[in-house]
Design a protein around this motif. Structure first.
Motif, short mmCIF file in Angstrom:
data_model
loop_
_atom_site.label_atom_id
_atom_site.label_comp_id
_atom_site.label_asym_id
_atom_site.label_seq_id
_atom_site.Cartn_x
_atom_site.Cartn_y
_atom_site.Cartn_z
N SER A 144 0.84 -1.27 0.08
CA SER A 144 0.07 0.03 0.13
C SER A 144 0.74 1.27 0.09
CB SER A 144 -0.99 -0.11 1.42
OG SER A 144 -0.13 0.40 2.30
N GLY A 145 0.26 2.29 -0.54
CA GLY A 145 1.09 3.65 -0.29
C GLY A 145 1.45 3.89 0.89
N SER A 146 0.60 3.66 2.06
CA SER A 146 0.88 4.29 3.32
C SER A 146 2.11 3.28 3.89
CB SER A 146 -0.17 4.10 4.24
OG SER A 146 -0.75 3.01 4.37
N ASN A 147 1.89 2.23 3.63
CA ASN A 147 3.24 1.13 3.86
C ASN A 147 4.54 1.67 3.26
OD1 ASN A 147 1.43 -0.18 5.64
ND2 ASN A 147 1.08 -1.85 4.15
N ALA A 148 4.38 1.90 2.05
CA ALA A 148 5.60 2.23 1.13
C ALA A 148 6.28 3.50 1.96
CB ALA A 148 5.27 2.61 -0.21
N PHE A 149 5.12 4.39 2.15
CA PHE A 149 5.57 5.80 2.72
C PHE A 149 6.24 5.74 4.22
CE2 PHE A 149 4.93 9.71 5.27
CZ PHE A 149 5.68 10.61 4.56
N GLU A 150 5.58 4.74 4.76
CA GLU A 150 6.27 4.53 6.21
C GLU A 150 7.86 3.97 5.98
OE1 GLU A 150 5.65 1.79 10.11
OE2 GLU A 150 4.09 1.71 8.69
N LEU A 151 8.13 3.15 4.93
CA LEU A 151 9.33 2.57 4.73
C LEU A 151 10.26 3.81 4.24
CD1 LEU A 151 8.63 -0.66 2.73
CD2 LEU A 151 9.59 -0.53 5.01
N TYR A 152 9.51 4.81 3.31
CA TYR A 152 10.68 5.90 2.93
C TYR A 152 10.87 6.70 4.36
CZ TYR A 152 10.93 10.48 1.13
OH TYR A 152 11.38 11.88 0.85
N ASP A 153 9.92 7.16 5.04
CA ASP A 153 9.82 8.22 6.11
C ASP A 153 10.57 7.76 7.17
OD1 ASP A 153 9.24 10.71 6.92
OD2 ASP A 153 7.44 9.98 8.09
N THR A 154 10.23 6.38 7.73
CA THR A 154 10.90 5.76 9.06
C THR A 154 12.20 5.21 8.86
OG1 THR A 154 8.53 5.74 9.84
CG2 THR A 154 10.44 4.43 11.22
N PHE A 155 12.34 4.40 7.76
CA PHE A 155 13.38 3.75 7.56
C PHE A 155 14.37 4.19 6.30
CE2 PHE A 155 10.34 1.12 9.76
CZ PHE A 155 10.95 0.66 10.67
N GLY A 156 14.16 5.11 5.52
CA GLY A 156 15.01 5.69 4.68
C GLY A 156 14.91 4.77 3.54
N PHE A 157 14.10 4.03 3.23
CA PHE A 157 13.79 3.42 1.93
C PHE A 157 13.64 4.13 0.69
CE2 PHE A 157 13.50 -1.63 2.94
CZ PHE A 157 14.28 -1.16 4.07
#
Length: 197
Positions: A144-157
């Motif tokens: 999901s977009g929110s999960n992809a964003f969490e990986l980006y925002d929190t874990f720098g993916f």
């Protein structure tokens, strides 16, 4: 067989064989990791020596994405869970110092920047990969977009790293949903900046 079987890349690949204890030419996923890392360290070294530092936006973000992609390949396919790109810098500098003027005098700086970036990403990579595994096991065709964003925002993916991981699992990523979450964050940041002003 390819441009990777040339001395532009093979020195780095041989060095990676020593660092990882794995052999090049035995297994396709491992070989891809060798090639990706050899290619990406070259791009990163030249760019940093030329004055472009890894950053969260613009050209700097491209360098950060390339570097993090190389780290992930080493981590997932070569079992390299500690900084290793930094060990490739001296050999790369020695090889190209006469081709790229200024590379040798910048070598300590390049090594330091690569090492800091590597350490920073490795600190969150393991947790992020575990979280991605959780997301990818939810039985949907897309992360999901929110999960992809969490990986980006929190874990720098970087989003292209999430897409690469998803492709390896045979699923997609909701890019439009990710962009919407990113826009929400930008709007929040603007609102916070106004309050502060």
């Amino acid at each position: 067989q390819s441009n990777y079987d040339s001395d532009v890349f093979m020195d780095a690949i041989h060095e990676l064989e020593k660092i990882s204890g794995k052999k090049y030419g035995n297994d396709e996923p491992t070989d891809i990791a060798f090639r990706v890392i050899a290619d990406h360290i070259r791009a990163v070294c030249f760019a940093i020596a030329d004055g472009q530092l890894p950053d969260n936006g613009g050209a700097g973000y491209v360098i950060r994405r390339i570097l993090r992609r190389a780290v992930r390949y080493g981590y997932s396919f070569l079992g390299l869970e500690k900084p290793f790109l930094t060990d490739l810098v001296p050999g790369f500098v020695a090889k190209f110092k006469d081709v790229f003027i200024g590379l040798e005098e910048q070598s300590d700086f390049v090594k330091k920047v690569v090492e800091q970036e590597e350490k920073s990403f490795l600190n969150t990579l393991n947790k992020g990969l575990k979280l991605f595994d959780d997301f990818s096991k939810q039985g949907t065709a897309n992360v999901s977009g929110s999960n992809a964003f969490e990986l980006y925002d929190t874990f720098g993916f970087p989003i292209d790293l999430t897409q690469l991981l998803a492709k390896e699992k045979g699923i997609g990523v909701d890019i439009e949903g990710f962009k919407a979450e990113l826009q929400k964050q930008k709007n929040r940041s603007r609102a916070d900046a106004k309050k502060e002003a």
